[in-house]
Design a protein around this motif. Structure first.
Motif, PDB file in Angstrom:
ATOM      1  N   THR A  28       0.840  -1.191   0.000  1.00 39.21           N
ATOM      2  CA  THR A  28       0.000   0.000   0.000  1.00 39.21           C
ATOM      3  C   THR A  28       0.881   1.249   0.000  1.00 39.21           C
ATOM      4  O   THR A  28       1.994   1.236   0.532  1.00 39.21           O
ATOM      5  N   ALA A  29       0.386   2.305  -0.612  1.00 48.75           N
ATOM      6  CA  ALA A  29       1.078   3.601  -0.637  1.00 48.75           C
ATOM      7  C   ALA A  29       0.024   4.692  -0.681  1.00 48.75           C
ATOM      8  O   ALA A  29      -0.984   4.563  -1.376  1.00 48.75           O
ATOM      9  N   GLY A  30       0.250   5.753   0.069  1.00 50.82           N
ATOM     10  CA  GLY A  30      -0.757   6.803   0.112  1.00 50.82           C
ATOM     11  C   GLY A  30      -0.217   8.123   0.613  1.00 50.82           C
ATOM     12  O   GLY A  30       0.979   8.263   0.910  1.00 50.82           O
ATOM     13  N   LEU A  31      -1.136   9.072   0.737  1.00 51.90           N
ATOM     14  CA  LEU A  31      -0.794  10.441   1.122  1.00 51.90           C
ATOM     15  C   LEU A  31      -1.941  11.010   1.937  1.00 51.90           C
ATOM     16  O   LEU A  31      -3.105  10.904   1.536  1.00 51.90           O
ATOM     17  N   ASP A  32      -1.624  11.591   3.095  1.00 46.88           N
ATOM     18  CA  ASP A  32      -2.618  12.240   3.945  1.00 46.88           C
ATOM     19  C   ASP A  32      -2.306  13.723   4.076  1.00 46.88           C
ATOM     20  O   ASP A  32      -1.137  14.117   4.121  1.00 46.88           O
ATOM     21  N   VAL A  33      -3.348  14.538   4.165  1.00 45.77           N
ATOM     22  CA  VAL A  33      -3.221  15.944   4.555  1.00 45.77           C
ATOM     23  C   VAL A  33      -3.894  16.075   5.910  1.00 45.77           C
ATOM     24  O   VAL A  33      -5.074  15.743   6.055  1.00 45.77           O
ATOM     25  N   GLU A  34      -3.131  16.524   6.919  1.00 47.25           N
ATOM     26  CA  GLU A  34      -3.634  16.547   8.294  1.00 47.25           C
ATOM     27  C   GLU A  34      -3.613  17.958   8.869  1.00 47.25           C
ATOM     28  O   GLU A  34      -2.642  18.698   8.700  1.00 47.25           O
ATOM     29  N   LEU A  35      -4.689  18.301   9.552  1.00 44.09           N
ATOM     30  CA  LEU A  35      -4.814  19.571  10.262  1.00 44.09           C
ATOM     31  C   LEU A  35      -4.865  19.291  11.754  1.00 44.09           C
ATOM     32  O   LEU A  35      -5.710  18.508  12.220  1.00 44.09           O
ATOM     33  N   GLN A  36      -3.964  19.905  12.514  1.00 42.63           N
ATOM     34  CA  GLN A  36      -3.977  19.778  13.970  1.00 42.63           C
ATOM     35  C   GLN A  36      -4.964  20.804  14.519  1.00 42.63           C
ATOM     36  O   GLN A  36      -4.645  21.983  14.701  1.00 42.63           O
ATOM     37  N   ALA A  37      -6.210  20.359  14.757  1.00 38.59           N
ATOM     38  CA  ALA A  37      -7.284  21.275  15.135  1.00 38.59           C
ATOM     39  C   ALA A  37      -7.158  21.776  16.569  1.00 38.59           C
ATOM     40  O   ALA A  37      -7.564  22.898  16.876  1.00 38.59           O
ATOM     41  N   SER A  38      -6.626  20.952  17.464  1.00 30.19           N
ATOM     42  CA  SER A  38      -6.424  21.350  18.862  1.00 30.19           C
ATOM     43  C   SER A  38      -5.243  20.553  19.411  1.00 30.19           C
ATOM     44  O   SER A  38      -4.618  19.778  18.685  1.00 30.19           O
ATOM     45  N   ARG A  39      -4.945  20.725  20.695  1.00 30.98           N
ATOM     46  CA  ARG A  39      -3.824  19.991  21.276  1.00 30.98           C
ATOM     47  C   ARG A  39      -4.099  18.495  21.297  1.00 30.98           C
ATOM     48  O   ARG A  39      -3.176  17.693  21.312  1.00 30.98           O
ATOM     49  N   VAL A  40      -5.376  18.107  21.278  1.00 31.24           N
ATOM     50  CA  VAL A  40      -5.746  16.693  21.377  1.00 31.24           C
ATOM     51  C   VAL A  40      -6.225  16.123  20.045  1.00 31.24           C
ATOM     52  O   VAL A  40      -5.949  14.969  19.727  1.00 31.24           O
ATOM     53  N   VAL A  41      -6.920  16.919  19.244  1.00 32.05           N
ATOM     54  CA  VAL A  41      -7.610  16.410  18.061  1.00 32.05           C
ATOM     55  C   VAL A  41      -6.959  16.891  16.771  1.00 32.05           C
ATOM     56  O   VAL A  41      -6.628  18.075  16.624  1.00 32.05           O
ATOM     57  N   ALA A  42      -6.793  15.959  15.838  1.00 28.83           N
ATOM     58  CA  ALA A  42      -6.356  16.271  14.476  1.00 28.83           C
ATOM     59  C   ALA A  42      -7.310  15.599  13.506  1.00 28.83           C
ATOM     60  O   ALA A  42      -7.878  14.539  13.805  1.00 28.83           O
ATOM     61  N   VAL A  43      -7.500  16.201  12.348  1.00 30.73           N
ATOM     62  CA  VAL A  43      -8.354  15.615  11.312  1.00 30.73           C
ATOM     63  C   VAL A  43      -7.531  15.511  10.027  1.00 30.73           C
ATOM     64  O   VAL A  43      -6.657  16.335   9.765  1.00 30.73           O
ATOM     65  N   SER A  44      -7.828  14.491   9.229  1.00 26.21           N
ATOM     66  CA  SER A  44      -7.045  14.278   8.018  1.00 26.21           C
ATOM     67  C   SER A  44      -7.920  13.751   6.890  1.00 26.21           C
ATOM     68  O   SER A  44      -8.958  13.115   7.121  1.00 26.21           O
ATOM     69  N   LEU A  45      -7.485  14.021   5.682  1.00 26.12           N
ATOM     70  CA  LEU A  45      -8.096  13.500   4.463  1.00 26.12           C
ATOM     71  C   LEU A  45      -6.987  12.832   3.670  1.00 26.12           C
ATOM     72  O   LEU A  45      -5.906  13.416   3.487  1.00 26.12           O
ATOM     73  N   GLY A  46      -7.220  11.607   3.199  1.00 19.87           N
ATOM     74  CA  GLY A  46      -6.156  10.883   2.522  1.00 19.87           C
ATOM     75  C   GLY A  46      -6.619  10.154   1.280  1.00 19.87           C
ATOM     76  O   GLY A  46      -7.818  10.046   0.996  1.00 19.87           O
ATOM     77  N   ALA A  47      -5.652   9.668   0.540  1.00 21.68           N
ATOM     78  CA  ALA A  47      -5.878   8.796  -0.610  1.00 21.68           C
ATOM     79  C   ALA A  47      -4.772   7.756  -0.604  1.00 21.68           C
ATOM     80  O   ALA A  47      -3.603   8.093  -0.410  1.00 21.68           O
ATOM     81  N   ALA A  48      -5.125   6.493  -0.793  1.00 20.15           N
ATOM     82  CA  ALA A  48      -4.128   5.429  -0.739  1.00 20.15           C
ATOM     83  C   ALA A  48      -4.491   4.316  -1.710  1.00 20.15           C
ATOM     84  O   ALA A  48      -5.667   3.928  -1.824  1.00 20.15           O
ATOM     85  N   TYR A  49      -3.483   3.824  -2.396  1.00 19.23           N
ATOM     86  CA  TYR A  49      -3.654   2.647  -3.256  1.00 19.23           C
ATOM     87  C   TYR A  49      -3.215   1.417  -2.479  1.00 19.23           C
ATOM     88  O   TYR A  49      -2.191   1.438  -1.783  1.00 19.23           O
ATOM     89  N   SER A  50      -3.996   0.344  -2.568  1.00 15.09           N
ATOM     90  CA  SER A  50      -3.592  -0.895  -1.900  1.00 15.09           C
ATOM     91  C   SER A  50      -4.019  -2.096  -2.724  1.00 15.09           C
ATOM     92  O   SER A  50      -5.007  -2.052  -3.458  1.00 15.09           O
ATOM     93  N   ARG A  51      -3.226  -3.180  -2.603  1.00 14.21           N
ATOM     94  CA  ARG A  51      -3.558  -4.455  -3.222  1.00 14.21           C
ATOM     95  C   ARG A  51      -4.325  -5.269  -2.201  1.00 14.21           C
ATOM     96  O   ARG A  51      -3.813  -5.603  -1.128  1.00 14.21           O
ATOM     97  N   GLN A  52      -5.565  -5.580  -2.519  1.00 14.13           N
ATOM     98  CA  GLN A  52      -6.445  -6.281  -1.602  1.00 14.13           C
ATOM     99  C   GLN A  52      -7.018  -7.514  -2.284  1.00 14.13           C
ATOM    100  O   GLN A  52      -6.779  -7.761  -3.455  1.00 14.13           O
ATOM    101  N   GLY A  53      -7.783  -8.282  -1.506  1.00 15.38           N
ATOM    102  CA  GLY A  53      -8.414  -9.462  -2.062  1.00 15.38           C
ATOM    103  C   GLY A  53      -8.534 -10.545  -1.031  1.00 15.38           C
ATOM    104  O   GLY A  53      -8.759 -10.282   0.151  1.00 15.38           O
ATOM    105  N   ALA A  54      -8.356 -11.781  -1.472  1.00 17.93           N
ATOM    106  CA  ALA A  54      -8.489 -12.917  -0.569  1.00 17.93           C
ATOM    107  C   ALA A  54      -7.680 -14.079  -1.108  1.00 17.93           C
ATOM    108  O   ALA A  54      -7.434 -14.188  -2.309  1.00 17.93           O
ATOM    109  N   SER A  55      -7.238 -14.938  -0.204  1.00 14.03           N
ATOM    110  CA  SER A  55      -6.572 -16.175  -0.598  1.00 14.03           C
ATOM    111  C   SER A  55      -7.381 -17.346  -0.067  1.00 14.03           C
ATOM    112  O   SER A  55      -8.049 -17.245   0.962  1.00 14.03           O
TER     113      SER A  55
END
Length: 207
Positions: free
Chosen positions: A57-84
Motif C-alpha cells: 500500500t502507498a498513500g498520502l494524507d493531509v492533516e490539520l492539527q485542530a487542537s492539542r488533542v484532536v487532528a483531522v485528516s483526508l487521505g488517498a491510498a492505493y492498496s492491493r487487496q483481495g483474498a486467498s
C-alpha cells in the motif's frame, strides 16, 4: 513482516518523543507499507477456507492539527487487496494442502480520519472511507464504504501506524454487488510528516 512487529511495539512504548504537530498546523504525510486483507460475507464455499492475503500500500494524507488533542485528516491510498483460499483439510480428494488460490485487486481508498492524541506522539484514530476497485473481480465490490480504526506513534516526524478497515458492505448502488464480499484490511505503514504551514497565521496575513 514478523521481524518488524517487535520494532513497532518498541516504538509505541517509547516515551522520549517530541509532541505532535503544533495547533493550527497543516502537514503532508506520505505513507508506505503492507496490508493483510480478506473478504468477509461471501456466499458459502464448501471446498475452501479463507485466508489472509498480503499486499502493498502507498498513500498520502493531509492533516490539520485542530487542537492539542484532536487532528483531522483526508487521505488517498492505493492498496492491493483481495483474498486467498486454501483447500479444507477434511476434503479427501485434495492430495496437497499446499495448493493456494488468490484473487488480487487494486483499490484506491479515500479515508477521512479523526485522531485523538492521548499522550505525546501516540494517537488513536477512527473515521470513514470510500474505496473504489480498479479492474474486474468476481468477489470484491466495485465501490464500498468502510470504517477505519487504528493507532499511530510519531517520533521526530516519522509516523508509524496500524490500521484496520472494516468493510460495511454498503455501496452507493447495489447493481450486481450484493453477493460480493466485504473488504477487511489490516495495514502497517510508515510515513513522514512534512509541515506545510499554519492556517491561522496564513489567515491573519490575508486579513
Amino acid at each position: 513482516m514478523k521481524k518488524l512487529l517487535p520494532l513497532f511495539c518498541l516504538l509505541f512504548a517509547a516515551m522520549q518523543v517530541q509532541a505532535q504537530a503544533p495547533v493550527g498546523s497543516v502537514s503532508l504525510i506520505p505513507r508506505l507499507g503492507y496490508t493483510c486483507s480478506r473478504l468477509a460475507g461471501l456466499p458459502a464455499i464448501e471446498d475452501f477456507d479463507k485466508g489472509c492475503l498480503w499486499g502493498a500500500t502507498a498513500g498520502l494524507d493531509v492533516e490539520l492539527q485542530a487542537s492539542r488533542v484532536v487532528a483531522v485528516s483526508l487521505g488517498a491510498a492505493y492498496s492491493r487487496q483481495g483474498a486467498s483460499f486454501v483447500p479444507c483439510s477434511d476434503i479427501s480428494y485434495y492430495t496437497s494442502s499446499s495448493v493456494k488460490y488468490e484473487e488480487r485487486v487494486g483499490y484506491v481508498n479515500f479515508p477521512v480520519m479523526a485522531s485523538a492524541y492521548l499522550f505525546k506522539g501516540f494517537a488513536l484514530k477512527a473515521g470513514l472511507q470510500a474505496g473504489v476497485r480498479l479492474g474486474e473481480s468476481e468477489m470484491a465490490k466495485k465501490v464500498e464504504l468502510g470504517i477505519p480504526v487504528g493507532a499511530s506513534y510519531e517520533h521526530k516526524g516519522l509516523v508509524m501506524e496500524v490500521r484496520y478497515a472494516i468493510g460495511t458492505g454498503m455501496v452507493p448502488t447495489e447493481g450486481g454487488s450484493a453477493d460480493r464480499g466485504r473488504n477487511m484490511v489490516l495495514s502497517f505503514t510508515v510515513g513522514y510528516r512534512i509541515p506545510l504551514g499554519h492556517y491561522k497565521k496564513a489567515s491573519s496575513a490575508a486579513g
